[in-house]
Each structure stands twice: as structure tokens, then as C-alpha cells.
Design a protein around this motif. Structure first.
Motif, PDB file in Angstrom:
ATOM      1  N   UNK A 200       0.698  -1.272  -0.007  1.00 38.09           N
ATOM      2  CA  UNK A 200       0.072   0.083  -0.082  1.00 38.09           C
ATOM      3  C   UNK A 200       0.935   1.158  -0.092  1.00 38.09           C
ATOM      4  N   UNK A 201       1.808   1.199  -0.597  1.00 36.33           N
ATOM      5  CA  UNK A 201       2.862   2.359  -0.929  1.00 36.33           C
ATOM      6  C   UNK A 201       2.223   3.379  -1.713  1.00 36.33           C
ATOM      7  N   UNK A 202       3.062   4.362  -1.905  1.00 35.08           N
ATOM      8  CA  UNK A 202       2.721   5.564  -2.560  1.00 35.08           C
ATOM      9  C   UNK A 202       2.630   5.184  -3.993  1.00 35.08           C
ATOM     10  N   UNK A 203       3.279   4.510  -4.647  1.00 40.34           N
ATOM     11  CA  UNK A 203       3.106   4.199  -5.749  1.00 40.34           C
ATOM     12  C   UNK A 203       1.985   3.162  -6.166  1.00 40.34           C
ATOM     13  N   UNK A 204       1.322   2.689  -5.126  1.00 46.85           N
ATOM     14  CA  UNK A 204       0.095   1.771  -5.435  1.00 46.85           C
ATOM     15  C   UNK A 204      -0.942   2.547  -5.474  1.00 46.85           C
ATOM     16  N   UNK A 205      -1.087   3.858  -5.070  1.00 47.49           N
ATOM     17  CA  UNK A 205      -2.269   4.685  -4.977  1.00 47.49           C
ATOM     18  C   UNK A 205      -2.697   4.850  -6.606  1.00 47.49           C
ATOM     19  N   UNK A 206      -1.868   5.450  -7.468  1.00 51.79           N
ATOM     20  CA  UNK A 206      -2.369   5.611  -8.825  1.00 51.79           C
ATOM     21  C   UNK A 206      -2.573   4.158  -9.636  1.00 51.79           C
ATOM     22  N   UNK A 207      -2.121   3.449  -9.097  1.00 53.41           N
ATOM     23  CA  UNK A 207      -2.332   1.919  -9.972  1.00 53.41           C
ATOM     24  C   UNK A 207      -3.883   1.436  -9.582  1.00 53.41           C
ATOM     25  N   UNK A 208      -3.905   1.637  -8.255  1.00 51.93           N
ATOM     26  CA  UNK A 208      -5.148   1.230  -8.043  1.00 51.93           C
ATOM     27  C   UNK A 208      -6.488   2.213  -8.331  1.00 51.93           C
ATOM     28  N   UNK A 209      -6.223   3.387  -8.426  1.00 55.47           N
ATOM     29  CA  UNK A 209      -7.110   4.241  -9.081  1.00 55.47           C
ATOM     30  C   UNK A 209      -7.437   4.394 -10.468  1.00 55.47           C
ATOM     31  N   UNK A 210      -6.323   4.219 -11.214  1.00 62.54           N
ATOM     32  CA  UNK A 210      -6.596   4.044 -12.958  1.00 62.54           C
ATOM     33  C   UNK A 210      -7.093   2.454 -12.921  1.00 62.54           C
ATOM     34  N   UNK A 211      -6.843   1.404 -12.221  1.00 57.04           N
ATOM     35  CA  UNK A 211      -7.334   0.174 -12.288  1.00 57.04           C
ATOM     36  C   UNK A 211      -8.971   0.286 -12.275  1.00 57.04           C
TER      37      UNK A 211
END
Length: 378
Positions: A200-211
Motif C-alpha cells: 500500500x505504498x505511494x506508488x500503489x495509489x495511482x495503480x489502484x485508482x487507474x485500475x
């Protein structure tokens, strides 16, 4: 047709039926050449000539509404051909070089229709089969078959072909030709693809949102509860599990695509083995290939040896080569590879490509007549 459009169409249909209005669902059943949308795209037309959703970029809808009003009156389904290359027909210069066949059918309260609309509402895997010329309709869900086609051989072909399409990575609607030359349109509905993000790091946020924007059901798992907040991951399911808790508490199906991005060697090691031991069909490792090798060596030191079949599911480094640097760009790179993998596409630039853009790729290739064994009609 994406899930957001389907929800919009169903909400409008439910409201119309409550008001006592008649409605037609217009479905693209065949595309030849270039067109804005693909087979399976749907539009709702009501008896007051209003419409919900679109079949094209705007050049087709007016003609479809007129034809649909006729079907509302007659109750007889029709397949209408539209040539989008004839600009003179539309007078708007909107032709896109192809042709489209649209099936128009009035919405009734029969068992097949209710079952199909129910599957669309719940997102369950199912198929609706209708002959291009001929009578009958089929609803297929798991081992259940409702309805029948008037031709027994076409009925058998449709059942087997529909199940074959539902078993692909990215089920798509299509019109198929049976051995006898008859055509059947197979509309499909599949559950949303599942994306599991380990970390759940910083770079997981845009991956989740875009998915989520692309229609994925996203789950984020991390032992650090402070990182797992709806504010950081809106719309995602959040699981606060330590690595040792994954086994027995988190099961992955063949519809799951997993991305490992803990940025922590020990957690990544445990998560990699968890994913390898699961049914996940795609396992993506963030970071350099050498790091993946270190994780495999660490697993072997623990006496855990992955089989070749398990390792074939691993994509390391995960993502397409886009020159991505920022977290948002990395997310785009990962999701681009996931889309290409699901649809069997090469993931290369379209520049210079000749012919239709929407090719039939390996992951969703057509069911050829010789691939379906049709038993003799007794």
C-alpha cells in the motif's frame, strides 16, 4: 461494453418499465472495417424516441432510433445494416470506413430476457445467443441453459461456442458461423477482472485508482493499517494482513491479476510464494529482474521451489517499456501490459498498422467451426 455503461442502461430501463414505457435494446452484432465501437455495444431506445448510451460517435444513433421505434410497434426483432463509409448517406462527413449490423429487440418479460438482465445486473458470467437469421434465444450460465434455437445443430453449436468464449481471458461478443453456414450472435457478460496489489505504498495509489477507472475490482493488502485508508485507496477493498496471515485468509482465483510492490524483500518473498501457490493467472513483480532472482533464491533457501508452470505466470519486470518514471506513469505502464495480456495484443505502437485496428487477438480469438464438435441431430 463497460460496466458503467451497462449500469446506466439498466437503470434507465428499470425506470422506463416502471413508467409503463416500451423499450428496445439495440446491440452491435457485427463490425466490418473500422467503427467507433465493437460487437456487444448496446443502446436503449424508448417509445418516446429518447435514447440511453451510444453505438457510435454520433453518426448512427438517429437512424437506429427510427428503426427501433418500428420494432417497438411490431415486436419483431430485426438486424439492420448500416454502411458508415457512405458519407452522403449521413450528410455529416462522419463516416469511419466500415459497416455495422445492429440487432433491435423489444424488451419483454420472458424467462430468457429476465435471466440475461439479471446477469448484467449482478456481473455474473453468462451468454445470450440469438441467430442472425432464424428464431429462438439461448441464455447460458454455468451448466444451465434456458431457451432454445429453432435449429438443433445451431443450438448445440451456440452452447459450446458460448462456453468456449466465456473461458477466455477477456470474453468478447461476436457473430460466429456454424458448420452449416448459419450465423449466431453470442453476447457475453463477464465479471470484472480482479487486481490484487500487494503493498500500500505511494506508488500503489495511482495503480489502484487507474485500475478502478478501467473496470477492475481492486484489493490492496498490507500489514500497515495506517496505509490502508479509503482516502488513499477510494473504491478498493482493503485487507490488513501480515505476510504470515496470507495463507488461509486470502484466496486468488484465475480471474486475479496480482502485482507485488511492497518494496520490502521479506514481504515480497512471502507474497511471491503466496501468489505462485494460488490460482492467479498473472503475477507482476515491480523492480529489476535481478531482484526477482534474489527472491527466488531466498525461497529456495527456505525449501520452496516453484515449478516451471508457476514461473510462467510471473512477469518481471512488470509493465510495458514506456519510459515511465513517476508513479502515475508506472501505473500506466503496468495496466498497459495487463490490457495487452488479457486481450492477446502485442503491445506495440499502431503507427504504420494497415487494416482494422481491432484485430481478433489470440486471447479472444474466434471459435472456428472445426473447433466445435456438433453431434448429429437425433
Amino acid at each position: 461494453m463497460n460496466s458503467a455503461e451497462t449500469r446506466t442502461l439498466l437503470c434507465a430501463l428499470d425506470a422506463a418499465l416502471e413508467r409503463g414505457q416500451r423499450a428496445v435494446i439495440a446491440t452491435v452484432v457485427r463490425v466490418q472495417g473500422s467503427a467507433y465501437r465493437r460487437e456487444g455495444t448496446r443502446m436503449l431506445v424508448l417509445d418516446d424516441a429518447s435514447q440511453v448510451c451510444m453505438l457510435s460517435g454520433g453518426c448512427l444513433e438517429g437512424e437506429v432510433v427510427e428503426s427501433a421505434l418500428g420494432v417497438i410497434g411490431s415486436g419483431t426483432p430485426e438486424v439492420v445494416h448500416y454502411d458508415l463509409s457512405e458519407d452522403a448517406t449521413w450528410g455529416l462527413g462522419l463516416g469511419c470506413g466500415g459497416s455495422v449490423d445492429v440487432r433491435l429487440e423489444r424488451v419483454e418479460q420472458d424467462a430468457v430476457t429476465l435471466a440475461w438482465l439479471g446477469a448484467l445486473r449482478t456481473g455474473e458470467a453468462a451468454a445470450l445467443c440469438v441467430p442472425i437469421a432464424g428464431e429462438g434465444r439461448l441464455f447460458i450460465q454455468g451448466d444451465s441453459v434456458q431457451g432454445k434455437l429453432s435449429d438443433p445443430a445451431l443450438h448445440t453449436f451456440a452452447v459450446q461456442a458460448a462456453r468456449a468464449r466465456l473461458n477466455t481471458r477477456d470474453p468478447r461478443a461476436a457473430t460466429l458461423t456454424a458448420p452449416g453456414g448459419q450465423e449466431v450472435f453470442i453476447d457475453v457478460n463477464a465479471p470484472a477482472p480482479e487486481l490484487l496489489i500487494y503493498g500500500a505504498g505511494h506508488d500503489a495509489q495511482p495503480l489502484s485508482a487507474q485500475a478502478i477507472l478501467l473496470g477492475y475490482r481492486v484489493t490492496v493488502v498490507d500489514p500497515r493499517e495506517a496505509y490502508l485508508t479509503p482516502g488513499r485507496f477510494p473504491g478498493a477493498a482493503l485487507l490488513a494482513l501480515a505476510p504470515e496471515e496470507l495463507e488461509g485468509h486470502l484466496e486468488l482465483s484465475t480471474r486475479t491479476q496480482a502485482i507485488i510492490m511492497n518494496h520490502h524483500l521479506d514481504r515480497d518473498r512471502v507474497c511471491l510464494w503466496h501468489a505462485l501457490s494460488s490460482g492467479a493467472s498473472f503475477i507482476g513483480m515491480l523492480g529489476p529482474r535481478s531482484r526477482y532472482g534474489q527472491l527466488l533464491e531466498a525461497l529456495e533457501q527456505d525449501g520452496l521451489y516453484a515449478t516451471p508452470a508457476q514461473l510462467e505466470r510471473v512477469h518481471s519486470p512488470v509493465g510495458l517499456s514506456l519510459g515511465a518514471e513517476a508513479p502515475e506513469e508506472v501505473a500506466m505502464s503496468i495496466l498497459s501490459e495487463l490490457m495487452a495480456w488479457r486481450r492477446g495484443a502485442a503491445g506495440k505502437p499502431l503507427n504504420g498498422h494497415e487494416g482494422p485496428i481491432h484485430n481478433t487477438y489470440a486471447a479472444r480469438r474466434e471459435v472456428e467451426p472445426e473447433e466445435v464438435t456438433v453431434p448429429p441431430v437425433i
